[in-house]
Each structure stands twice: as C-alpha cells, then as structure tokens.
Scaffold this motif. Structure first.
Motif, PDB file in Angstrom:
ATOM      1  N   TYR A   1      -5.912  -5.027   6.965  1.00 19.75           N
ATOM      2  CA  TYR A   1      -6.987  -5.772   6.622  1.00 19.75           C
ATOM      3  C   TYR A   1      -6.383  -6.877   5.505  1.00 19.75           C
ATOM      4  CZ  TYR A   1     -11.831  -7.668   5.208  1.00 19.75           C
ATOM      5  OH  TYR A   1     -12.465  -8.726   5.432  1.00 19.75           O
TER       6      TYR A   1
ATOM      7  N   SER B   1      -3.420   6.389   0.260  1.00 24.27           N
ATOM      8  CA  SER B   1      -3.170   4.681  -0.001  1.00 24.27           C
ATOM      9  C   SER B   1      -4.403   4.232   0.300  1.00 24.27           C
ATOM     10  CB  SER B   1      -2.212   4.549   1.088  1.00 24.27           C
ATOM     11  OG  SER B   1      -2.296   4.969   2.610  1.00 24.27           O
TER      12      SER B   1
ATOM     13  N   ARG C   1     -12.675   9.675   4.874  1.00 21.13           N
ATOM     14  CA  ARG C   1     -11.267   9.209   4.956  1.00 21.13           C
ATOM     15  C   ARG C   1     -11.020   9.193   6.354  1.00 21.13           C
ATOM     16  NH1 ARG C   1      -6.113   6.293   2.184  1.00 21.13           N
ATOM     17  NH2 ARG C   1      -5.068   5.839   3.697  1.00 21.13           N
TER      18      ARG C   1
ATOM     19  N   PRO D   1       2.266  -1.513  -3.640  1.00 22.50           N
ATOM     20  CA  PRO D   1       0.925  -2.298  -4.146  1.00 22.50           C
ATOM     21  C   PRO D   1       0.020  -2.233  -3.264  1.00 22.50           C
ATOM     22  CG  PRO D   1       2.046  -2.974  -2.858  1.00 22.50           C
ATOM     23  CD  PRO D   1       2.768  -2.540  -2.856  1.00 22.50           C
TER      24      PRO D   1
ATOM     25  N   LEU E   1     -14.970   6.647  -1.370  1.00 20.56           N
ATOM     26  CA  LEU E   1     -13.876   6.465  -0.452  1.00 20.56           C
ATOM     27  C   LEU E   1     -13.091   7.154  -2.233  1.00 20.56           C
ATOM     28  CD1 LEU E   1     -12.985   7.460   1.908  1.00 20.56           C
ATOM     29  CD2 LEU E   1     -11.772   6.036   2.352  1.00 20.56           C
TER      30      LEU E   1
ATOM     31  N   LEU F   1      -5.614 -12.342   4.338  1.00 21.05           N
ATOM     32  CA  LEU F   1      -4.278 -13.140   3.863  1.00 21.05           C
ATOM     33  C   LEU F   1      -3.809 -14.419   3.973  1.00 21.05           C
ATOM     34  CD1 LEU F   1      -3.200 -10.937   0.674  1.00 21.05           C
ATOM     35  CD2 LEU F   1      -4.543 -12.859   0.329  1.00 21.05           C
TER      36      LEU F   1
END
Ligand code: HEM
Length: 550
Positions: free
Chosen positions: A496, A490, A140, A483, A128, A501
C-alpha cells in the motif's frame, strides 16, 4: 573525675548506624544476585560500554535530550555489530549484522514486541502493532489480505484524486520556502480515510491536520517515556503533566477514529452492504485511461506472508477493504468486538499515515537537493505520460521503475521506522560472532545503522537510487534492507505504502519542480518513534511548464 562513656558508634546514633549497615547489606546482596543472575552474567560476555552497579549503563541516557537520541546512539558504533547495554538489570542487545537480524526477524517464535511498546497501549490498545500470541496471529491473518494487490489496485484513483488536491493546495506556496511535512501528513490521513476506511467526503482537511498533529505530540510523549526512568513507571507518569497532555491528544485521536467507524457503519447500512472492491475496480476502470491488466507486481527485496497470499485464494470476503471487512465480520457474528475494531482502526490510521508522511517528505527533500536524479525521474514520467495530463493508473505505477528505486533508496537512508525491538523468549546463538543472547533480553534492530554499512552498500552515505538495480541487489543479504521490517511481523501496509508513494510523488512532480538550498548534511534528524527532521522538511517549488491543475 567523672568517667566519660565511650560511644562505639562515634558521632552516629545506634539507630542510624544499624540502618546504614542494613541498607549496605541489602544493596550488597541485591548487587550479588543481579551480577550472578543468568541474564547479567551472559550479558556481560557481550561487547558494550562499562557499567556501574545497579544503574548499568542507564547513566549514559541521563541528560540526553530524547531529540538527540539517534546522534548519541551512533557514538557507540565502536562496539561493532553486537552491542549490549544494561538499563538497570535489564539487558538490551543491539544487532546490526544482517545474518543476526535474519535469525530474529524470520523467526515465528521471536514475535513478541519489547515491553516498551506498552506505552502505546492507551492509544492502540491491543492492535496489530503491539499484540502478540493468538490474538496477533488471528488478526494478522484477517488484516493482511485487505492490503493485497487486488484491493490496492482499486485505490489508485483515490490516491490520484487526493494527490491532485494536494497539488491545488500547494499553489499558494510556489516560489517560497515551506515545510512540506504538514501537507504530506494531511494528505496521507485523507487518503487512508478514503481507502482503507472507505469513508468519503467528510470535512476531512481540518480533522486530518488536527489528528496528524495530535499523533506527533503523542509520539513525543511515548518517546520521552522510553528515556526518562521516572516517566517509565505508570504510577509516577499518571501524576506528571505529560499524562494530562496525553489525555488531550488521545481525545482528538480517538475522536476521529470513532467518527470514522460510525460514519462507515451508517454508509454501509444505507447502501445495504460493504463495497466489494471488485465492483469499485470496475467503476474506477472507466476513469482509467490504461485498461490493460497489469502483470502481478512482485516487490522482491523482502519476503514475507504478503507474498504468500495467492490471487487465486482471494475469496469473496478477502476482497473487502480493511474497515469494511472488520464491520462485515462483526455483522456476521464472527468473534470481533467493537473495541477490537477500534484498536485496529487506530493502529492502521497511525502506522499508515505517519510513516508515509515522513517517507514522502524525505523523498521530496532529497529530490530538491539532487536535481540530476529529479531529471531522471521526470524523463521516466514523460516517457510514461507522453505529455498527457491524464490521471495516473496502476499500470503507470508498474512502469515507474526509477521512481521506485528513488523511494527505496530514500527509505534506506532515512527509514521512517528507524528501530525495531523484540523480547527474546529463549536464548539465541548469533552467527556474526560466538555470542549467545539470553532469553528475557530485549533485542534492538537499528535499521538506520544497518542500511548505512559499507559491507552492504558501496558509499553507504551517498544517495544513489542505483543501489536498487537488480544487479546491485542480487548479492546483498536480504536483511540488509529492512525499512518495512521482514518476516512474519513485517509491515502489512508495505505494498500500500509503495503504491501510494508512487502516485503521490509522481503527481507532485508532474506539476512542480522541487528545489532545496540544503544538503543531506544539514538535516537535523530526530527520532520520536518515527524518523523526522527537527529542522523541518523545507523545500521550494516551481510549476512545470504544463501544469495538470491549470
Ligand atoms: C513508508 C511507509 C512505511 C514504513 C517504513 C513502515 C514500516 C513498518 C515497520 C518497520 C514495521 C514493524 C514495526 C515493528 O516491528 O516494531 C511496521 C509494522 C506495521 N505496519 Fe508499517 N510501514 C509503513 C507503512 C504502513 C502502512 C501504509 C500501513 C497500513 C496502511 C502500515 C501498517 C503496519 C502495521 C499494521 C504494522 C504491524 C504489523 C504486525 O505487527 O503484524 N504500515 N511497519
């Protein structure tokens, strides 16, 4: 007296003389054609450093250690938000104004990656990240729903269990300076294997670390190829020592992905069928303390196709986690080859671990420096957990508003993917100035630079999570914070990544206070595909009063 013949070529033999004339003529004609080519003529109208014939600005890269590429690139800030360089006749245009960036990233047309992404091909095939056209569109559409929130919620207990494993391992490092990046790489590979790949209980620790190290070495080789004119040519690269090293790393990387696919296939065969994440969700709810169904969490700093996937649209198949969906499609005879599955597993394993390993290591480094901000994060966590040592739930992560701002701010200052590159299919009129960028040129979008512009952020170099308070975001251009890139290409894993995090960092902080003797100015930043610190992500930790693992 004998007559001396006159040599009209001076001391050159006629053959050498005419050869030189021919070479000079060929060079002059080539120079003329290059300089009058459409792309060069249009490129020359854009601001940028002086060029030399044939090499353009390639000379600027000579002698630059690829490790110093970021520092060197920032020196050309003087040219402003639009800057062109020529790498030979190849035109590269850097865009740092959010309005120009929006034109490129939001477009369904400019989706082709720049030719430099081909250096990933021996590793990621047509996965991808680098594929294009219909193949990219179809894959995608297939892969994006496997990272939908309804699937991600079922991963939270696995994120938590692995975070606790990390906390256990770090016991040996209490009180001493250590580089947290190796630990973060290993845990992020472990987490990916157990969640997106659905593979549990392998002898993961050794293979995860070995895999993560091989990925870093591979990135280094790819990065060298970007800068070294000779290594760019496949014909020369294959005879270099790098080619041999690359094969060694690829054997490790592909070895793990093949084992993952084989193991998951066997498990699915034994259990009858792939695990529907709704069933997992029901099971995991039993170990979750908070059972209230959380409201849909919309992360509204970028908008893309992930936001358009409606919960109500999620059909039976779309509930499956990434690898299970791929395998089920193959079993059902839908057009997906074993090679394509391997390429996508390689892509997700790479994109899904190295980025979050760097992101989490930067978060810990910054919290070690900014004790006041760490205290605020802890106040929020104490409010949520009320001193309990219960596992983290999805609902808890929804309430981690301040930690979310800390993560977003870290990704602003230190975006793990610091640049994005595209190949233009047709001319683009910019809005920041009266410039037209010609078809065929490479566009480079340097997030690192965009995120540090005063016009978008007051005190742009200062670590300030409040940059992401809703009132401070509302007037900021959407594309001034990218980011995860934005638009149709994107990052499919951004939700996820944010969820993982939050669970990882909150569990770490509930157990350890983190310290650092440095400031951000001491960071030695290195871009080898992913932004890292070449000085190491050194931190110190001390246990909190009440340690969950004790
Ligand atoms: C902090 C963590 C992450 C950051 C900063 C990040 C950033 C990015 C960026 C900037 C891109 C666009 C790259 C380009 O156009 O060259 C991208 C693409 C991608 N990311 Fe991430 N990523 C992160 C985590 C993840 C995770 C966890 C996964 C999967 C589990 C993932 C999977 C992908 C994939 C498959 C693509 C290619 C998408 C496409 O081209 O359609 N990423 N990511």
């Amino acid at each position: 007296m004998e007559a001396v013949p006159i040599n009209t070529f001076g001391y050159l033999s006629p053959v050498v003389f005419w050869s030189l004339i021919t070479i000079a003529t060929v060079l002059a004609v080539a120079h003329y054609f290059i300089e009058t080519s459409r792309i060069v003529k249009m490129g020359n109208k854009l601001p940028g450093p002086k060029t030399v014939p044939f090499f353009g600005n390639a000379i600027l890269a000579v002698g630059v250690d690829p490790k110093d590429a970021l520092t060197e690139a920032l020196k050309y800030d003087i040219y402003g938000d639009v800057m062109r360089v020529f790498f030979g006749p190849k035109l590269i245009v850097f865009l740092s104004d959010a309005r120009d960036v929006e034109i490129i990233l939001s477009s369904p047309v400019h989706i082709d990656k720049s030719p430099e992404y081909r250096f990933f091909a021996p590793w990621l095939g047509e996965g991808l990240l680098i594929s294009t056209g219909d193949k990219w569109r179809i894959h995608r559409k297939l892969i994006a729903p496997t990272f939908h929130l309804s699937v991600l919620k079922s991963f939270v207990p696995l994120f938590y269990e692995n975070s606790i494993d990390l906390v256990q391992k770090l016991k040996n490092n209490v009180g001493r300076d250590f580089d947290c990046h190796d630990y973060m790489s290993t845990v992020t590979v472990d987490i990916l294997m157990e969640t997106a790949m659905g593979v549990r209980g392998t002898s993961k620790e050794k293979s995860s670390f070995e895999y993560a190290s091989a990925v870093m070495d591979m990135c280094n080789i790819i990065h060298q190829r970007h800068y070294n004119l000779l290594l760019r040519l496949d014909a020369l690269f294959q005879f270099s020592s790098y080619a041999k090293e690359q094969q060694k790393y690829l054997d490790i990387i592909h070895g793990l992905t093949k084992r993952i696919i084989k193991k998951r296939k066997e498990e699915v065969k034994e259990n009858g069928e792939a695990t529907d994440t709704r069933l997992q969700e029901t099971k995991t709810k039993k170990i979750m303390t908070a059972v209230t169904e959380p409201k849909e969490q919309k992360i509204r700093y970028v908008r893309d196709d992930l936001d358009e996937i409606d919960d109500n649209d999620v059909g039976e198949k779309k509930r499956l986690a990434f690898l299970d969906l791929m395998l089920e499609m193959k079993r059902n005879g839908e057009h997906l080859t074993d090679e394509e599955i391997k390429e996508e597993v390689d892509t997700i394993m790479f994109e899904g671990h190295d980025t979050t390993a760097a992101g989490s290591s930067f978060v810990l480094s910054l919290l070690g420096i900014h004790q006041d901000i760490q205290v605020r994060v802890m106040e929020e966590l104490n409010e949520i957990f009320q001193g309990s040592d219960r596992p983290c739930t999805f609902q808890d992560t929804v309430e981690m508003k301040y930690l979310e701002r800390v993560i977003l701010e870290t990704l602003r200052l230190f975006p793990p993917v610091p640049i994005i590159a595209r190949q233009l299919k047709h001319d683009v009129q910019l809005v920041s100035g009266n410039y037209v960028v010609p078809s065929g040129s490479t566009i480079v979008i340097p997030q690192y630079k965009i995120h540090r512009q005063e016009k978008y952020y007051a005190n742009p170099d200062v670590f300030n999570p409040d940059n992401f308070l809703p009132e401070n975001m509302q007037d900021r251009h959407y594309y001034a914070y990218i980011p995860f890139s934005a638009g149709p290409r994107s990052c499919v894993g951004r939700k996820y990544a944010m969820l993982k995090l939050k669970v990882l960092i909150s569990t770490f902080l509930r157990n350890y206070q983190v310290f650092s003797d440095l400031t951000e100015k001491d960071f030695k930043l290195q871009v080898d595909i992913i932004l890292k610190r070449s000085d190491g992500f050194n931190i110190k930790i001390e246990p909190r009063n009440k340690i969950i693992i004790s």
